[in-house]
Design a protein around this motif. Structure first.
Motif, PDB file in Angstrom:
ATOM      1  N   UNK A 519       0.860  -1.183   0.000  1.00 44.50           N
ATOM      2  CA  UNK A 519       0.000   0.000   0.000  1.00 44.50           C
ATOM      3  C   UNK A 519       0.898   1.235   0.000  1.00 44.50           C
ATOM      4  N   UNK A 520       0.586   2.238  -0.824  1.00 46.77           N
ATOM      5  CA  UNK A 520       1.508   3.369  -0.968  1.00 46.77           C
ATOM      6  C   UNK A 520       1.729   4.157   0.314  1.00 46.77           C
ATOM      7  N   UNK A 521       0.819   4.072   1.260  1.00 43.99           N
ATOM      8  CA  UNK A 521       0.948   4.809   2.513  1.00 43.99           C
ATOM      9  C   UNK A 521       1.667   4.022   3.587  1.00 43.99           C
ATOM     10  N   UNK A 522       1.804   2.709   3.437  1.00 45.78           N
ATOM     11  CA  UNK A 522       2.211   1.837   4.532  1.00 45.78           C
ATOM     12  C   UNK A 522       3.645   2.090   4.977  1.00 45.78           C
ATOM     13  N   UNK A 523       3.853   2.251   6.284  1.00 47.12           N
ATOM     14  CA  UNK A 523       5.200   2.330   6.823  1.00 47.12           C
ATOM     15  C   UNK A 523       5.903   0.983   6.655  1.00 47.12           C
ATOM     16  N   UNK A 524       7.218   0.995   6.708  1.00 44.78           N
ATOM     17  CA  UNK A 524       7.992  -0.218   6.465  1.00 44.78           C
ATOM     18  C   UNK A 524       9.265  -0.186   7.306  1.00 44.78           C
ATOM     19  N   UNK A 525       9.976  -1.300   7.339  1.00 40.03           N
ATOM     20  CA  UNK A 525      11.205  -1.368   8.117  1.00 40.03           C
ATOM     21  C   UNK A 525      11.452  -2.771   8.624  1.00 40.03           C
ATOM     22  N   UNK A 526      12.587  -2.967   9.256  1.00 43.76           N
ATOM     23  CA  UNK A 526      12.971  -4.285   9.738  1.00 43.76           C
ATOM     24  C   UNK A 526      12.054  -4.815  10.834  1.00 43.76           C
ATOM     25  N   UNK A 527      11.306  -3.927  11.466  1.00 41.18           N
ATOM     26  CA  UNK A 527      10.453  -4.368  12.571  1.00 41.18           C
ATOM     27  C   UNK A 527       9.105  -4.928  12.101  1.00 41.18           C
ATOM     28  N   UNK A 528       8.786  -4.799  10.819  1.00 46.31           N
ATOM     29  CA  UNK A 528       7.517  -5.311  10.303  1.00 46.31           C
ATOM     30  C   UNK A 528       7.486  -6.835  10.399  1.00 46.31           C
ATOM     31  N   UNK A 529       6.408  -7.381  10.943  1.00 45.27           N
ATOM     32  CA  UNK A 529       6.265  -8.833  11.062  1.00 45.27           C
ATOM     33  C   UNK A 529       5.548  -9.429   9.864  1.00 45.27           C
ATOM     34  N   UNK A 530       4.370  -8.937   9.557  1.00 46.05           N
ATOM     35  CA  UNK A 530       3.595  -9.482   8.448  1.00 46.05           C
ATOM     36  C   UNK A 530       2.824  -8.357   7.763  1.00 46.05           C
ATOM     37  N   UNK A 531       2.149  -8.728   6.682  1.00 47.94           N
ATOM     38  CA  UNK A 531       1.310  -7.817   5.921  1.00 47.94           C
ATOM     39  C   UNK A 531      -0.111  -8.361   5.889  1.00 47.94           C
ATOM     40  N   UNK A 532      -1.092  -7.437   5.789  1.00 45.89           N
ATOM     41  CA  UNK A 532      -2.492  -7.826   5.652  1.00 45.89           C
ATOM     42  C   UNK A 532      -3.198  -6.801   4.777  1.00 45.89           C
ATOM     43  N   UNK A 533      -4.353  -7.143   4.226  1.00 48.15           N
ATOM     44  CA  UNK A 533      -5.076  -6.195   3.368  1.00 48.15           C
ATOM     45  C   UNK A 533      -5.407  -4.898   4.103  1.00 48.15           C
ATOM     46  N   UNK A 534      -5.160  -3.763   3.421  1.00 50.07           N
ATOM     47  CA  UNK A 534      -5.415  -2.473   4.064  1.00 50.07           C
ATOM     48  C   UNK A 534      -5.878  -1.384   3.112  1.00 50.07           C
ATOM     49  N   UNK A 535      -6.316  -1.743   1.908  1.00 49.11           N
ATOM     50  CA  UNK A 535      -6.755  -0.753   0.916  1.00 49.11           C
ATOM     51  C   UNK A 535      -8.245  -0.930   0.635  1.00 49.11           C
ATOM     52  N   UNK A 536      -9.010   0.134   0.843  1.00 45.42           N
ATOM     53  CA  UNK A 536     -10.460   0.140   0.571  1.00 45.42           C
ATOM     54  C   UNK A 536     -11.154  -1.073   1.188  1.00 45.42           C
ATOM     55  N   UNK A 537     -11.018  -1.178   2.501  1.00 54.91           N
ATOM     56  CA  UNK A 537     -11.611  -2.295   3.245  1.00 54.91           C
ATOM     57  C   UNK A 537     -13.025  -1.910   3.681  1.00 54.91           C
TER      58      UNK A 537
END
Length: 644
Positions: A519-537
């Protein structure tokens, strides 16, 4: 705020549609993703997409409501009662008219009145709606009005074609979603200077910073001007507290555990922090502000949440009493068209294995929840309102209601949307006020309250870039009591660690779209564990409504619900085991292995629940992230004064 909306038309040509296509670089975000202009344009386009989808959700739900009313009237119920009941339970229905063919509109059975300011325009569309319905056609007008006063007219013919139901629907939800997402996606500088007597600082230097543009929010933390948080190494005596209060002219003092919040009108935070250097403190820090990270039925919708715990459907007492077909699709009337997110993460197949357990309670520490939403009835436990200090955590923002719906909206009830869990109860805790912001004290108190009242999983769709020892103490309290803590990473498209997501005891969630792109807004980095749907939910929204929102706030409850399903499957698992199962079973969608954009990958409900069935609470190795993250955790503010 509205100056940003004028820019929306400039980004229509970006080609973003409801569910974006795969990127050409195999899901690996290119350098352009991280430019400020690209980020802002993408966020504005997503805002437009969310508003358009919310409009569509509203129109679809209204069409379903009309069909239900017509069916009731045709079965012999009083038209006046049917229309009156609908208007009572659905405030968006400004006026409803049951009219026989060839009968003037003003002679029909009516509930409500046309808004005076838009009477002429509404009357024109009502005449068009009646003509279309008499011709056997369903009718919906274009939107008309402005800001929070936006409406459309709908007309639906009766099944015998002898009558029609027409009316005016108020779409103030479009204004609410716009305002919500401007803040949630950080498209407006927020909070504005001087609201709450709040100041903004650069998180690294703690120097004052004025937030004039959306991109200024990256790395910015906000704090109360005249408050400070103190943890003493040894609890002060009553005499010492009296001395402190006298010397700083304290107007209030709050205590949570071993931590105090002092407030005074005579000193600002810089001076207060300098003052407490003479006392034996473990840490002293600003009192930071935390913000959201988002980017009709036969049941009695008038029932209060205090009655919710008494509601049991035919299967909830045993949680898994009935089986479902291998190709099961829920009959929730907004599910098939709008909820792309649940099939993507294998939720439907996961329901074959486990649908939750009412004894595994999910805390939603947020803006509260709409206690009377018909799609959440029976799913809510009596919660707590930290802001007002009472037991009515009613949502006055919409954020917490949306989060709760992703987790636990009623499934297969012929209404609205479906949540991920069928039987896990939600414990709503309101820690953010009507602006969508809350203090460190309120968030910490909410986490502790939820923990002490039985939450085994807690969702935290909120954040700040400041590493607060006060908040971390509350996080550690919950973690030490075996609570699984799930948090949104943030919506500023930055690799700066945000808190509480970056604490080692917390499971951090990034957001992706329907094609597994970042997602273009999503923060990122080494601390991220997993991803889940977050666009137009699509999910529940206050006043019996549904809305589409984007943000890591929307991604986090997907993971929270999965954690609840895992704990429902195997209650012996510890919180760290739950974390590891979700990492181990995630679908790798970025660079091979763990990467900074997607963590270990997109969550997979089937694989996670299957692994939970196989595992016990022994045999897991605590991941290297714990040790890596320890370097992020310090009480760095104990000896640092603001502005240095």
């Amino acid at each position: 705020m509205w100056r940003y909306l004028s820019s929306i038309s400039l980004v229509v040509g970006l080609g973003i549609i409801l569910f974006p296509h795969h990127s050409t670089n195999e899901n690996k975000p290119g350098p352009e993703v991280y430019s400020a202009k690209y980020e802002t344009d993408q966020k504005l386009s997503l805002l437009q997409q969310d508003v358009a989808l919310t409009d569509d959700l509203c129109r679809t739900q209204c069409s379903i409501d009309y069909v239900k009313m017509i069916s009731q009237i045709e079965s012999g119920e009083s038209a006046a009662k049917v229309l009156g009941d609908m208007k009572t339970h659905h405030e968006k229905m400004d006026i409803l008219i049951w009219s026989k063919n060839s009968q003037p509109i003003d002679q029909g059975v009516k509930a409500g009145e046309i808004p005076a300011a838009y009477k002429d325009q509404a009357s024109t569309y009502l005449q068009e709606a009646k003509a279309a319905a008499e011709a056997g056609k369903h009718y919906q007008s274009p939107k008309f009005g402005a800001a929070q006063h936006v409406y459309f007219v709908q007309g639906t013919p009766s099944t015998d074609r002898n009558s029609s139901l027409i009316g005016v629907i108020h779409q103030d939800i479009l204004h609410q979603v716009t305002d919500h997402q401007m803040k949630n996606l950080r498209l407006e500088p927020y909070p504005s200077e001087h609201r709450w007597k709040v100041e903004s600082v650069d998180t690294d230097t703690l120097k004052d910073k004025v937030v004039d543009h959306p991109e200024d929010n990256q790395g910015t933390s906000h704090y109360h001007q005249n408050e400070v948080v103190v943890k003493f190494k040894q609890d002060p005596t009553e005499a010492q507290l009296a001395q402190i209060k006298s010397e700083i002219k304290a107007t209030t003092m709050q205590k949570l555990g071993y931590t105090y919040v002092f407030r005074t009108e005579s000193m600002e935070a810089k001076a207060l922090m300098a003052y407490f250097k003479k006392w034996d403190v473990a840490y002293v820090e600003p009192h930071f502000l935390y913000l959201t990270n988002d980017y009709y039925d036969d049941q009695d919708t008038d029932s209060d949440t205090s009655d919710s715990s008494d509601y049991m459907d035919s299967t909830s007492s045993s949680n898994q009493a009935t089986s479902i077909a291998p190709n099961f699709k829920p009959n929730d009337n907004l599910y098939g068209r709008y909820q792309w997110n649940l099939p993507l993460i294998e939720t439907e197949k996961g329901w074959q294995l486990n649908r939750g357990n009412k004894d595994v309670i999910v805390g939603v520490v947020d803006t509260g929840v709409d206690l009377k939403h018909p799609d959440l009835q029976g799913q809510l436990l009596p919660g707590y309102n930290v802001i007002s200090g009472d037991d009515k955590p009613q949502d006055d923002v919409g954020h917490g209601t949306h989060v709760a719906g992703v987790i636990a909206a009623l499934v297969n009830n012929n209404l609205g949307v479906a949540g991920m869990t069928w039987y896990n109860k939600v414990l709503p805790v309101k820690v953010l006020d009507q602006t969508g912001a809350g203090s460190t004290y309120s968030v910490a108190q909410g986490i502790i309250w939820a923990t002490d009242h039985g939450a085994k999983v807690i969702n935290l769709s909120l954040g700040n870039y400041a590493d607060s020892g006060f908040l971390h103490d509350a996080i550690k309290y919950a973690y030490d009591k075996d609570v699984a803590l799930i948090a949104a990473s943030g919506n500023d498209n930055t690799d700066r660690p945000g808190y509480p997501a970056a604490y080692p005891e917390v499971f951090a969630v990034a957001a992706s779209d329907s094609k597994n792109n970042k997602a273009p807004f999503s923060n990122y980095g080494d601390y991220i564990d997993v991803t889940a749907p977050g666009v137009s939910i699509a999910s529940t929204y206050p006043n019996n409504q549904y809305a589409a929102l984007s943000g890591t706030s929307m991604a986090s409850p997907h993971v929270t619900a999965l954690a609840a399903l895992i704990r429902s499957t195997n209650p012996t698992l510890k919180n760290k085991d739950v974390y590891q199962i979700m990492r181990d079973t995630a679908q790798d969608i970025g660079e091979k292995g763990h990467d900074k954009y997607f963590g270990y990958g997109l969550i997979d409900v089937v694989k996670a629940v299957q692994k939970a069935e196989e595992k016990t609470s022994v045999g897991f190795n605590w991941p290297h992230r714990w040790f890596r993250q320890m370097s992020l955790v310090s009480n760095k503010y104990a000896s640092v004064a603001l502005g240095k």
